[in-house]
Design a protein around this motif. Structure first.
Motif, PDB file in Angstrom:
ATOM      1  N   PRO A  80       0.835  -1.205   0.000  1.00 14.93           N
ATOM      2  CA  PRO A  80       0.000   0.000   0.000  1.00 14.93           C
ATOM      3  C   PRO A  80       0.873   1.259   0.000  1.00 14.93           C
ATOM      4  N   ALA A  81       0.305   2.355  -0.464  1.00 14.18           N
ATOM      5  CA  ALA A  81       1.029   3.627  -0.457  1.00 14.18           C
ATOM      6  C   ALA A  81       0.991   4.253   0.936  1.00 14.18           C
ATOM      7  N   ARG A  82       0.036   3.841   1.738  1.00 11.60           N
ATOM      8  CA  ARG A  82      -0.084   4.299   3.131  1.00 11.60           C
ATOM      9  C   ARG A  82      -0.134   3.049   3.997  1.00 11.60           C
ATOM     10  N   LEU A  83       0.910   2.838   4.776  1.00  7.08           N
ATOM     11  CA  LEU A  83       1.032   1.620   5.577  1.00  7.08           C
ATOM     12  C   LEU A  83       1.026   1.980   7.052  1.00  7.08           C
ATOM     13  N   GLU A  84       0.042   1.468   7.790  1.00  8.03           N
ATOM     14  CA  GLU A  84      -0.070   1.731   9.224  1.00  8.03           C
ATOM     15  C   GLU A  84       0.579   0.600  10.004  1.00  8.03           C
ATOM     16  N   VAL A  85       1.439   0.984  10.956  1.00 10.08           N
ATOM     17  CA  VAL A  85       2.166   0.021  11.787  1.00 10.08           C
ATOM     18  C   VAL A  85       2.131   0.503  13.237  1.00 10.08           C
ATOM     19  N   PRO A  86       2.245  -0.411  14.198  1.00 12.31           N
ATOM     20  CA  PRO A  86       2.294   0.020  15.603  1.00 12.31           C
ATOM     21  C   PRO A  86       3.688   0.531  15.959  1.00 12.31           C
ATOM     22  N   GLN A 119      13.661  10.587   6.877  1.00 15.34           N
ATOM     23  CA  GLN A 119      13.355  10.720   8.299  1.00 15.34           C
ATOM     24  C   GLN A 119      13.754   9.488   9.095  1.00 15.34           C
ATOM     25  N   LEU A 120      13.603   8.322   8.502  1.00 15.76           N
ATOM     26  CA  LEU A 120      13.950   7.075   9.198  1.00 15.76           C
ATOM     27  C   LEU A 120      15.421   6.705   9.015  1.00 15.76           C
ATOM     28  N   ARG A 121      16.101   7.408   8.117  1.00 15.47           N
ATOM     29  CA  ARG A 121      17.500   7.124   7.807  1.00 15.47           C
ATOM     30  C   ARG A 121      17.694   5.669   7.377  1.00 15.47           C
ATOM     31  N   LYS A 122      16.803   5.230   6.487  1.00 16.06           N
ATOM     32  CA  LYS A 122      16.861   3.855   5.972  1.00 16.06           C
ATOM     33  C   LYS A 122      16.787   3.879   4.460  1.00 16.06           C
ATOM     34  N   GLU A 123      17.534   2.993   3.853  1.00 13.47           N
ATOM     35  CA  GLU A 123      17.426   2.784   2.421  1.00 13.47           C
ATOM     36  C   GLU A 123      17.813   1.346   2.109  1.00 13.47           C
ATOM     37  N   LYS A 124      17.158   0.816   1.090  1.00 14.43           N
ATOM     38  CA  LYS A 124      17.409  -0.578   0.704  1.00 14.43           C
ATOM     39  C   LYS A 124      17.151  -0.690  -0.795  1.00 14.43           C
ATOM     40  N   VAL A 125      18.146  -1.129  -1.535  1.00 13.37           N
ATOM     41  CA  VAL A 125      18.030  -1.321  -2.975  1.00 13.37           C
ATOM     42  C   VAL A 125      17.671  -2.774  -3.248  1.00 13.37           C
ATOM     43  N   ILE A 130      10.648   2.177  15.733  1.00 12.87           N
ATOM     44  CA  ILE A 130      10.155   3.556  15.779  1.00 12.87           C
ATOM     45  C   ILE A 130       9.268   3.701  17.008  1.00 12.87           C
ATOM     46  N   SER A 131       9.681   4.546  17.927  1.00 16.51           N
ATOM     47  CA  SER A 131       8.915   4.704  19.161  1.00 16.51           C
ATOM     48  C   SER A 131       7.958   5.893  19.103  1.00 16.51           C
ATOM     49  N   ARG A 132       8.215   6.844  18.212  1.00 14.36           N
ATOM     50  CA  ARG A 132       7.375   8.046  18.144  1.00 14.36           C
ATOM     51  C   ARG A 132       6.288   7.894  17.087  1.00 14.36           C
ATOM     52  N   PRO A 133       5.025   7.931  17.483  1.00 11.39           N
ATOM     53  CA  PRO A 133       3.944   7.902  16.496  1.00 11.39           C
ATOM     54  C   PRO A 133       4.056   9.099  15.555  1.00 11.39           C
ATOM     55  N   GLY A 134       3.612   8.909  14.343  1.00 10.69           N
ATOM     56  CA  GLY A 134       3.640   9.982  13.354  1.00 10.69           C
ATOM     57  C   GLY A 134       3.672   9.422  11.952  1.00 10.69           C
ATOM     58  N   GLU A 135       3.859  10.307  10.995  1.00  7.59           N
ATOM     59  CA  GLU A 135       3.918   9.915   9.594  1.00  7.59           C
ATOM     60  C   GLU A 135       5.347  10.077   9.086  1.00  7.59           C
ATOM     61  N   TYR A 136       5.850   9.022   8.465  1.00  8.80           N
ATOM     62  CA  TYR A 136       7.213   8.980   7.966  1.00  8.80           C
ATOM     63  C   TYR A 136       7.178   8.696   6.465  1.00  8.80           C
ATOM     64  N   VAL A 167       2.740   5.143   8.538  1.00  8.61           N
ATOM     65  CA  VAL A 167       2.028   5.782   9.641  1.00  8.61           C
ATOM     66  C   VAL A 167       2.248   4.947  10.894  1.00  8.61           C
ATOM     67  N   VAL A 168       2.952   5.502  11.852  1.00  3.83           N
ATOM     68  CA  VAL A 168       3.251   4.793  13.103  1.00  3.83           C
ATOM     69  C   VAL A 168       2.194   5.186  14.118  1.00  3.83           C
ATOM     70  N   LEU A 169       1.438   4.195  14.558  1.00  5.68           N
ATOM     71  CA  LEU A 169       0.352   4.408  15.511  1.00  5.68           C
ATOM     72  C   LEU A 169       0.853   4.234  16.942  1.00  5.68           C
ATOM     73  N   PRO A 170       0.228   4.927  17.898  1.00  2.00           N
ATOM     74  CA  PRO A 170       0.625   4.741  19.299  1.00  2.00           C
ATOM     75  C   PRO A 170       0.400   3.302  19.742  1.00  2.00           C
ATOM     76  N   LYS A 171       1.202   2.857  20.691  1.00  2.00           N
ATOM     77  CA  LYS A 171       0.989   1.519  21.259  1.00  2.00           C
ATOM     78  C   LYS A 171      -0.360   1.504  21.960  1.00  2.00           C
ATOM     79  N   PRO A 172      -1.077   0.374  21.839  1.00  2.00           N
ATOM     80  CA  PRO A 172      -2.402   0.300  22.504  1.00  2.00           C
ATOM     81  C   PRO A 172      -2.308   0.328  24.011  1.00  2.00           C
TER      82      PRO A 172
END
Length: 114
Positions: free
Chosen positions: A41-47, A69-75, A88-94, A109-114
């Motif tokens: 998906p173009a918008r992926l929600e994760v905890p 923002q995540l300082r990640k890359e993979k070819v 990723i501990s901070r909820p938000g959009e990356y 999209v990083v969601l807050p822990k339940p």
């Protein structure tokens, strides 16, 4: 148990015999690079927390998962599947993008822990 036996047991335990159990417990999500230059998906929600992101390149060209923002890359080469582990501990959009196809953009999209 001999000293050598104890040493080998300790080495095996330190070497990650417990790691497969931890990896199995890690949430896993999949991001697919499509042949039309988009993500699915173009918008992926994760905890929030640690998780595995499986990257699948269905196209016939190389692609690159990149997030400044995540300082990640993979070819990934054409038809290749790989993964990255993110913590990723901070909820938000990356935002992320394919560096080889600048129009291909998405957001994690990083969601807050339940």
């Amino acid at each position: 148990m001999s000293t050598l036996g104890r040493w080998l047991l300790a080495l095996c335990l330190m070497g990650g015999l417990g790691a497969p159990a931890l990896a199995a417990d890690m949430p896993t999500f999949t991001l697919v690079f499509k042949t039309d230059g988009t993500f699915e998906p173009a918008r992926l929600e994760v905890p929030a927390g640690r998780f595995k992101l499986v990257l699948v390149n269905e196209s016939k060209e190389p692609v690159e998962f990149e997030s400044l923002q995540l300082r990640k890359e993979k070819v990934l080469g054409p038809g290749v599947t790989s993964f990255v582990v993110l913590s990723i501990s901070r909820p938000g959009e990356y935002p992320f993008f394919d560096d080889f196809h600048q129009d291909a953009k998405g957001v994690l999209v990083v969601l807050p822990k339940p």
